[in-house]
Write a protein that holds these residues in place. Sequence first.
Motif, mmCIF file in Angstrom:
data_model
loop_
_atom_site.group_PDB
_atom_site.id
_atom_site.type_symbol
_atom_site.label_atom_id
_atom_site.label_comp_id
_atom_site.label_asym_id
_atom_site.label_seq_id
_atom_site.Cartn_x
_atom_site.Cartn_y
_atom_site.Cartn_z
ATOM 1 N N GLU A 25 0.827 -1.214 0.000
ATOM 2 C CA GLU A 25 0.000 0.000 0.000
ATOM 3 C C GLU A 25 0.860 1.261 0.000
ATOM 4 O OE1 GLU A 25 -2.573 -0.178 3.366
ATOM 5 O OE2 GLU A 25 -3.680 -1.944 2.649
ATOM 6 N N ASP A 26 2.048 1.156 0.583
ATOM 7 C CA ASP A 26 2.947 2.308 0.698
ATOM 8 C C ASP A 26 3.903 2.430 -0.483
ATOM 9 O OD1 ASP A 26 1.745 2.795 3.113
ATOM 10 O OD2 ASP A 26 3.383 1.988 4.330
ATOM 11 N N GLY A 27 3.724 1.615 -1.500
ATOM 12 C CA GLY A 27 4.598 1.696 -2.662
ATOM 13 C C GLY A 27 5.909 0.967 -2.512
ATOM 14 N N VAL A 28 6.003 0.085 -1.513
ATOM 15 C CA VAL A 28 7.212 -0.707 -1.298
ATOM 16 C C VAL A 28 7.142 -1.965 -2.161
ATOM 17 C CG1 VAL A 28 8.556 -2.008 0.405
ATOM 18 C CG2 VAL A 28 7.478 0.163 1.049
ATOM 19 N N ARG A 29 8.221 -2.320 -2.772
ATOM 20 C CA ARG A 29 8.306 -3.568 -3.531
ATOM 21 C C ARG A 29 8.705 -4.680 -2.568
ATOM 22 N NH1 ARG A 29 12.001 -4.675 -8.991
ATOM 23 N NH2 ARG A 29 11.261 -6.821 -9.346
ATOM 24 N N THR A 30 7.847 -5.676 -2.418
ATOM 25 C CA THR A 30 8.085 -6.751 -1.460
ATOM 26 C C THR A 30 8.365 -8.053 -2.196
ATOM 27 O OG1 THR A 30 5.732 -7.317 -1.288
ATOM 28 C CG2 THR A 30 6.569 -5.650 0.227
ATOM 29 N N ALA A 31 9.364 -8.795 -1.727
ATOM 30 C CA ALA A 31 9.713 -10.061 -2.375
ATOM 31 C C ALA A 31 10.105 -11.081 -1.333
ATOM 32 C CB ALA A 31 10.863 -9.860 -3.365
ATOM 33 N N ILE A 32 9.800 -12.326 -1.643
ATOM 34 C CA ILE A 32 10.193 -13.449 -0.788
ATOM 35 C C ILE A 32 11.036 -14.408 -1.605
ATOM 36 C CG2 ILE A 32 8.034 -14.685 -1.314
ATOM 37 C CD1 ILE A 32 8.264 -16.053 1.413
ATOM 38 N N ILE A 33 12.051 -14.967 -0.968
ATOM 39 C CA ILE A 33 12.804 -16.067 -1.546
ATOM 40 C C ILE A 33 12.992 -17.122 -0.473
ATOM 41 C CG2 ILE A 33 15.060 -14.983 -1.076
ATOM 42 C CD1 ILE A 33 16.050 -16.373 -3.689
ATOM 43 N N GLY A 34 12.741 -18.390 -0.840
ATOM 44 C CA GLY A 34 12.924 -19.474 0.115
ATOM 45 C C GLY A 34 11.614 -19.938 0.730
ATOM 46 N N LYS A 35 11.664 -20.279 1.986
ATOM 47 C CA LYS A 35 10.546 -20.926 2.673
ATOM 48 C C LYS A 35 9.411 -19.942 2.924
ATOM 49 C CE LYS A 35 9.524 -24.009 6.535
ATOM 50 N NZ LYS A 35 10.109 -24.906 7.545
ATOM 51 N N PHE A 36 8.208 -20.314 2.547
ATOM 52 C CA PHE A 36 7.015 -19.486 2.734
ATOM 53 C C PHE A 36 6.214 -20.020 3.921
ATOM 54 C CE2 PHE A 36 2.661 -18.192 1.034
ATOM 55 C CZ PHE A 36 2.793 -16.901 1.468
ATOM 56 N N HIS A 37 5.501 -21.152 3.740
ATOM 57 C CA HIS A 37 4.977 -21.971 4.826
ATOM 58 C C HIS A 37 3.887 -21.298 5.669
ATOM 59 C CE1 HIS A 37 6.099 -25.471 7.745
ATOM 60 N NE2 HIS A 37 5.278 -25.852 6.773
ATOM 61 N N VAL A 38 3.114 -20.396 5.070
ATOM 62 C CA VAL A 38 1.927 -19.839 5.721
ATOM 63 C C VAL A 38 0.794 -19.817 4.701
ATOM 64 C CG1 VAL A 38 3.043 -18.448 7.519
ATOM 65 C CG2 VAL A 38 2.799 -17.512 5.217
ATOM 66 N N LEU A 39 -0.425 -19.834 5.204
ATOM 67 C CA LEU A 39 -1.617 -19.792 4.369
ATOM 68 C C LEU A 39 -2.638 -18.838 4.971
ATOM 69 C CD1 LEU A 39 -2.127 -23.615 3.548
ATOM 70 C CD2 LEU A 39 -1.360 -21.838 1.960
ATOM 71 N N PRO A 40 -3.534 -18.283 4.130
ATOM 72 C CA PRO A 40 -3.621 -18.431 2.678
ATOM 73 C C PRO A 40 -2.598 -17.552 1.959
ATOM 74 C CG PRO A 40 -5.337 -16.972 3.461
ATOM 75 C CD PRO A 40 -4.626 -17.479 4.686
ATOM 76 N N GLU A 41 -2.162 -17.993 0.797
ATOM 77 C CA GLU A 41 -1.113 -17.277 0.087
ATOM 78 C C GLU A 41 -1.521 -15.857 -0.275
ATOM 79 O OE1 GLU A 41 0.648 -19.275 -3.187
ATOM 80 O OE2 GLU A 41 0.911 -21.177 -2.132
ATOM 81 N N GLU A 42 -2.795 -15.662 -0.613
ATOM 82 C CA GLU A 42 -3.234 -14.331 -1.031
ATOM 83 C C GLU A 42 -3.168 -13.305 0.096
ATOM 84 O OE1 GLU A 42 -6.996 -16.833 -0.175
ATOM 85 O OE2 GLU A 42 -5.052 -17.101 -1.187
ATOM 86 N N MET A 43 -3.049 -13.774 1.318
ATOM 87 C CA MET A 43 -2.923 -12.856 2.451
ATOM 88 C C MET A 43 -1.530 -12.224 2.507
ATOM 89 S SD MET A 43 -3.761 -13.768 6.425
ATOM 90 C CE MET A 43 -3.000 -12.853 7.773
ATOM 91 N N TYR A 44 -0.582 -12.843 1.804
ATOM 92 C CA TYR A 44 0.811 -12.393 1.833
ATOM 93 C C TYR A 44 1.277 -12.125 0.398
ATOM 94 C CZ TYR A 44 0.249 -14.679 6.361
ATOM 95 O OH TYR A 44 -0.215 -15.063 7.599
ATOM 96 N N PRO A 45 0.914 -10.989 -0.191
ATOM 97 C CA PRO A 45 1.151 -10.737 -1.618
ATOM 98 C C PRO A 45 2.600 -10.347 -1.942
ATOM 99 C CG PRO A 45 0.066 -8.849 -0.635
ATOM 100 C CD PRO A 45 0.161 -9.885 0.454
ATOM 101 N N PHE A 46 3.486 -11.316 -1.791
ATOM 102 C CA PHE A 46 4.889 -11.126 -2.139
ATOM 103 C C PHE A 46 5.122 -11.403 -3.623
ATOM 104 C CE2 PHE A 46 5.736 -12.232 2.423
ATOM 105 C CZ PHE A 46 6.565 -11.169 2.744
ATOM 106 N N GLU A 47 6.079 -10.741 -4.176
ATOM 107 C CA GLU A 47 6.709 -11.178 -5.424
ATOM 108 C C GLU A 47 7.654 -12.321 -5.039
ATOM 109 O OE1 GLU A 47 10.073 -9.292 -8.451
ATOM 110 O OE2 GLU A 47 8.827 -7.970 -7.225
ATOM 111 N N THR A 48 7.595 -13.437 -5.769
ATOM 112 C CA THR A 48 8.397 -14.605 -5.419
ATOM 113 C C THR A 48 9.640 -14.682 -6.292
ATOM 114 O OG1 THR A 48 6.430 -15.831 -4.732
ATOM 115 C CG2 THR A 48 8.413 -17.115 -5.193
ATOM 116 N N LEU A 49 10.797 -14.759 -5.643
ATOM 117 C CA LEU A 49 12.064 -14.933 -6.347
ATOM 118 C C LEU A 49 12.435 -16.408 -6.317
ATOM 119 C CD1 LEU A 49 14.089 -11.943 -4.845
ATOM 120 C CD2 LEU A 49 12.534 -11.944 -6.800
ATOM 121 N N PRO A 50 12.769 -17.017 -7.463
ATOM 122 C CA PRO A 50 13.119 -18.441 -7.469
ATOM 123 C C PRO A 50 14.483 -18.663 -6.827
ATOM 124 C CG PRO A 50 13.454 -17.497 -9.638
ATOM 125 C CD PRO A 50 12.825 -16.420 -8.812
ATOM 126 N N GLY A 51 14.603 -19.778 -6.115
ATOM 127 C CA GLY A 51 15.890 -20.090 -5.501
ATOM 128 C C GLY A 51 15.807 -21.353 -4.682
#
Length: 484
Positions: free
Chosen positions: A126-152
């Motif tokens: 919402e604040d214009g920050v670019r958010t990304a995750i790489i590695g272990k996610f392990h929470v649900l539901p996925e749509e609650m955590y709208p990260f850009e996913t980096l492969p690795g």
Amino acid sequence: MRDFVIGAIGLVLTACWTGSSSAASGTVEHGHGSRRNVVMIVSDDHGLQLGCYGETIIKTPHLDALAAEGTRFANAFCVTASCSPSRSTILTGRFGHATGQYGLAHSYHNFRAMPKQTSLPKLLNEDGVRTAIIGKFHVLPEEMYPFETLPGNARNPVAMADACRKFLAECVESQTPFFLYFCTIDPHRSGDVNESLPERPNRFGNIEGGHKGVVETGYDPDKMVVPPWLPNTPESRAEWAEYAQSVSRVDQGVGRLIEILRQTGAWDNTLVIYLSDNGPAFPGAKTTLYEPGMKLPCIVRDPAAKSTGVVNEGLISWVDLAPTVLEAMGGLTEERAKGFHGRSFLSLVGCDDPQGRDVVYGSHTFHEVTMYFPMRAVREPRFKLIWNLAAPLPFPFASDLYNSATWQAALKAGPDSPYGVRTVAQTMGPRPSFELYDLQTDPLEQRNLADDPAYQQELKRLQDKLRAFQKRTNDPWILKWERE
């Protein structure tokens, strides 16, 4: 002392506040130039086994260097020693008993947060920050955590760091603030068989994707010194050696990530947090609310901090992480602060004043779906109270912990044989309804004072504090005070 304060966040001056309002708190100006970027590194099942926390055998030079450039929190705690609910707390700033992330998210366990809740990546987006995750996610539901996913490959922290280079370079080039959620699977027990030691199943090492770029440190099981809560057996030392190796892999990944932050020009404006989701995957630590399960590393390097190499003794909790990140990125408003169970500890970074941080809470309900054993805890600098809400039940073991060579050897030795500071039988349970420990005189939590007449006043005080916490955080299990 109030357990947590909700007020005009970022407008309170403390003894350790330094710099301009935009640089030190990130809460006043909202232009991209006034914000810090944030990298949060979350390892999996890593306890206090780092050189900067007193470890003498396991090598962690990069994490030690990060602590030398930042602040090491000596009393940092997860709220539950189980992966999914702990990670949910990290990303929501709320206890799992309130969000619904009661246990593991993957496979048939299928625990997930309730609908219509917010999260750290949502607020940052919402604040214009670019958010990304790489590695272990392990929470649900996925749509609650709208990260850009980096492969690795999450079993190769060095390769993970290399995979972040493009994302970091793009953010710097475009002057876009970023939040990178960097989650290794190391040093989690893999459950796989290490072919070099075929007689010992359920190893920590996992060759999935290989460890290209990682220099294997090499630990001799015969020279390992296990912590006092583990048995000093050949099986335990062998598993601890592999745990040590995976910790060193994490350390090398942290070193590579910092190198890339420097090379891309992001380092000078990036706050870096290192922590673990819960303690080591051994009976006596993971899935318990004892100190080895809850008390974890937390290292924070803030480019806006005036002092480095600081040790802060204040008690902080993983419910505090989301508001801390928001404050560092200029997005912690008074209204948003009301949605968290924790409070930002950004003012403690670069500061050795604990600022009244004198209590944290634990809340565990499930690990695996078959492992119902709700526990709640209140932990102060001296006293700790654990309430085992299902005390008549035997304590349930996670499948990987039960099948480990360490525990199988302990079972063969018999119920009265020692398992660290306890016996095998004591480790298995059943457990009393209340466990009260004086951590000042009994740091290994060996002597339960709950039935000691001399400590009934402390017991009642902490019970009242625990019940108030449950009411404040909408814990459904508060009903257990009145009825089954």
